[in-house]
Design an enzyme around this catalytic site. Structure first.
Site, PDB file in Angstrom:
ATOM      1  N   ASN A  50       7.788   8.105  -3.517  1.00 52.62           N
ATOM      2  CA  ASN A  50       6.359   8.345  -3.768  1.00 52.62           C
ATOM      3  C   ASN A  50       5.771   9.086  -2.576  1.00 52.62           C
ATOM      4  O   ASN A  50       5.727   8.560  -1.463  1.00 52.62           O
ATOM      5  CB  ASN A  50       5.639   7.014  -3.986  1.00 52.62           C
ATOM      6  CG  ASN A  50       4.164   7.226  -4.279  1.00 52.62           C
ATOM      7  OD1 ASN A  50       3.794   8.176  -4.975  1.00 52.62           O
ATOM      8  ND2 ASN A  50       3.319   6.376  -3.739  1.00 52.62           N
ATOM      9  N   GLU A 108       5.161  -5.844 -11.251  1.00 50.97           N
ATOM     10  CA  GLU A 108       4.899  -5.374  -9.885  1.00 50.97           C
ATOM     11  C   GLU A 108       4.840  -6.553  -8.923  1.00 50.97           C
ATOM     12  O   GLU A 108       4.080  -7.506  -9.127  1.00 50.97           O
ATOM     13  CB  GLU A 108       3.576  -4.600  -9.814  1.00 50.97           C
ATOM     14  CG  GLU A 108       3.367  -4.023  -8.410  1.00 50.97           C
ATOM     15  CD  GLU A 108       1.967  -3.499  -8.118  1.00 50.97           C
ATOM     16  OE1 GLU A 108       1.207  -3.205  -9.060  1.00 50.97           O
ATOM     17  OE2 GLU A 108       1.643  -3.418  -6.911  1.00 50.97           O
ATOM     18  N   GLY A 109       5.644  -6.467  -7.851  1.00 51.16           N
ATOM     19  CA  GLY A 109       5.612  -7.500  -6.815  1.00 51.16           C
ATOM     20  C   GLY A 109       4.294  -7.469  -6.060  1.00 51.16           C
ATOM     21  O   GLY A 109       3.295  -6.896  -6.507  1.00 51.16           O
ATOM     22  N   GLY A 152       0.783  -1.241   0.000  1.00 48.38           N
ATOM     23  CA  GLY A 152       0.000   0.000   0.000  1.00 48.38           C
ATOM     24  C   GLY A 152       0.807   1.279   0.000  1.00 48.38           C
ATOM     25  O   GLY A 152       0.331   2.310   0.483  1.00 48.38           O
ATOM     26  N   LYS A 210       1.479  -8.421 -13.165  1.00 48.92           N
ATOM     27  CA  LYS A 210       1.269  -8.600 -11.727  1.00 48.92           C
ATOM     28  C   LYS A 210       1.262 -10.110 -11.511  1.00 48.92           C
ATOM     29  O   LYS A 210       0.217 -10.763 -11.636  1.00 48.92           O
ATOM     30  CB  LYS A 210      -0.078  -7.980 -11.312  1.00 48.92           C
ATOM     31  CG  LYS A 210      -0.434  -8.127  -9.848  1.00 48.92           C
ATOM     32  CD  LYS A 210       0.188  -7.059  -8.989  1.00 48.92           C
ATOM     33  CE  LYS A 210      -0.133  -7.285  -7.513  1.00 48.92           C
ATOM     34  NZ  LYS A 210       0.448  -6.273  -6.633  1.00 48.92           N
TER      35      LYS A 210
END
Ligand SMILES: Nc1ncnc2c1ncn2[C@@H]1O[C@H](COP(=O)(O)OP(=O)(O)OP(=O)(O)O)[C@@H](O)[C@H]1O
Ligand SMILES: [Mg+2]
Length: 235
Positions: free
Chosen positions: A177, A117-118, A14, A39
């Site tokens: 980010n 993306e992990g 998240g 993904k």
């Protein structure tokens, strides 16, 4: 395997891996590359007709250059929003890395570049014996670490980078980010991260006021030349 691309991991679940991955796909597309998001394993899904679909996978698909079948992009999707090894077990399944490698190769044949993306953070278990770090290593992709800029991120970033080094994956850099509009000592935190992680961020993504209205790319900053160089020379 030597296809170009990046594996995107993060300091936690998240914290913006999908946001960064989507932004990166869009950025690389503006440079004329055919870019596809993947993904490999998703926990937490909605039933759409006969199938389960995960919102990260759908976001990556929407950003990608090519429209490919859902299960190519997201080979393992589990309903329960749990650690993948637990949501897989709840579904009576077990994640197999070899299956993911095959799926990755199938996608790679269609793209100049893959953004993978992990799930969660770096050491999230995928099955009883293997985790995200094992998958990144097997995919032989350079790894980008997304740092979710909030209190505690310096510790998480340093621990994750150390674990990446210990695993022997190629470090492709980090992205800041901004999860909060008013992080205290923001510039000092950025400077500390740059010092501890060994270089300034490859990109800085600004706080988005109303995320549900789609991301704003206006104030995002990317070191595009450096990203392309790493894509070419590391990939
Ligand atoms: N730059 C940003 N500005 C504002 N909010 C953000 C930003 N980046 C992420 N968020 C918030 O954090 C949430 C999680 O972001 P994102 O889905 O990209 O994280 P993730 O690391 O991919 O999560 P997961 O572990 O579930 O895959 C977003 O839905 C949004 O609410
Ligand atoms: Mg995500």
């Amino acid at each position: 395997m030597s296809r170009a691309g990046f594996f995107v991991t993060g300091t936690d679940t998240g914290i913006g891996k999908t946001h960064v991955s989507v932004s990166l796909i869009r950025l690389l597309r503006t440079r004329g590359l055919r870019v596809v998001g993947m993904k490999p394993v998703a926990s937490g899904a909605e039933r759409i007709g006969e199938n389960w679909q995960n919102e990260d996978a759908l976001a990556l698909m929407a950003a990608s250059s090519l429209s490919l079948p859902y299960d190519w992009v997201n080979p393992y999707v589990f309903e329960a929003p749990l650690s993948p090894h637990l949501s897989a077990a709840r579904a009576g399944q077990q994640v197999e890395l070899s299956y993911l490698i095959t799926a990755y190769q199938r996608l790679a044949a269609f793209a100049d570049c893959l953004i993978v993306e992990g799930a969660g953070g770096w050491r999230v278990p995928l099955n009883p014996a293997e985790d995200i770090a094992d998958l990144a290593l097997r995919l032989e992709l350079p790894v980008i670490l997304v740092v979710g800029m909030r209190l505690g991120c310096i510790n998480h970033a340093c621990l994750t980078q150390a674990a990446m080094q210990a695993k022997g994956v190629r470090n492709a850099g980090w992205v800041a980010n901004h999860l909060e509009s008013d992080l205290a000592c923001r510039e000092e935190v950025l400077a500390t991260l740059s010092d501890k992680l060994g270089e300034p961020p490859l990109g800085e993504l600004e706080f988005v006021d109303d995320f549900s209205h789609g991301e704003s790319t206006r104030n995002n900053v990317w070191r595009v030349g450096e990203i392309l160089r790493r894509l070419g020379s590391l990939g």
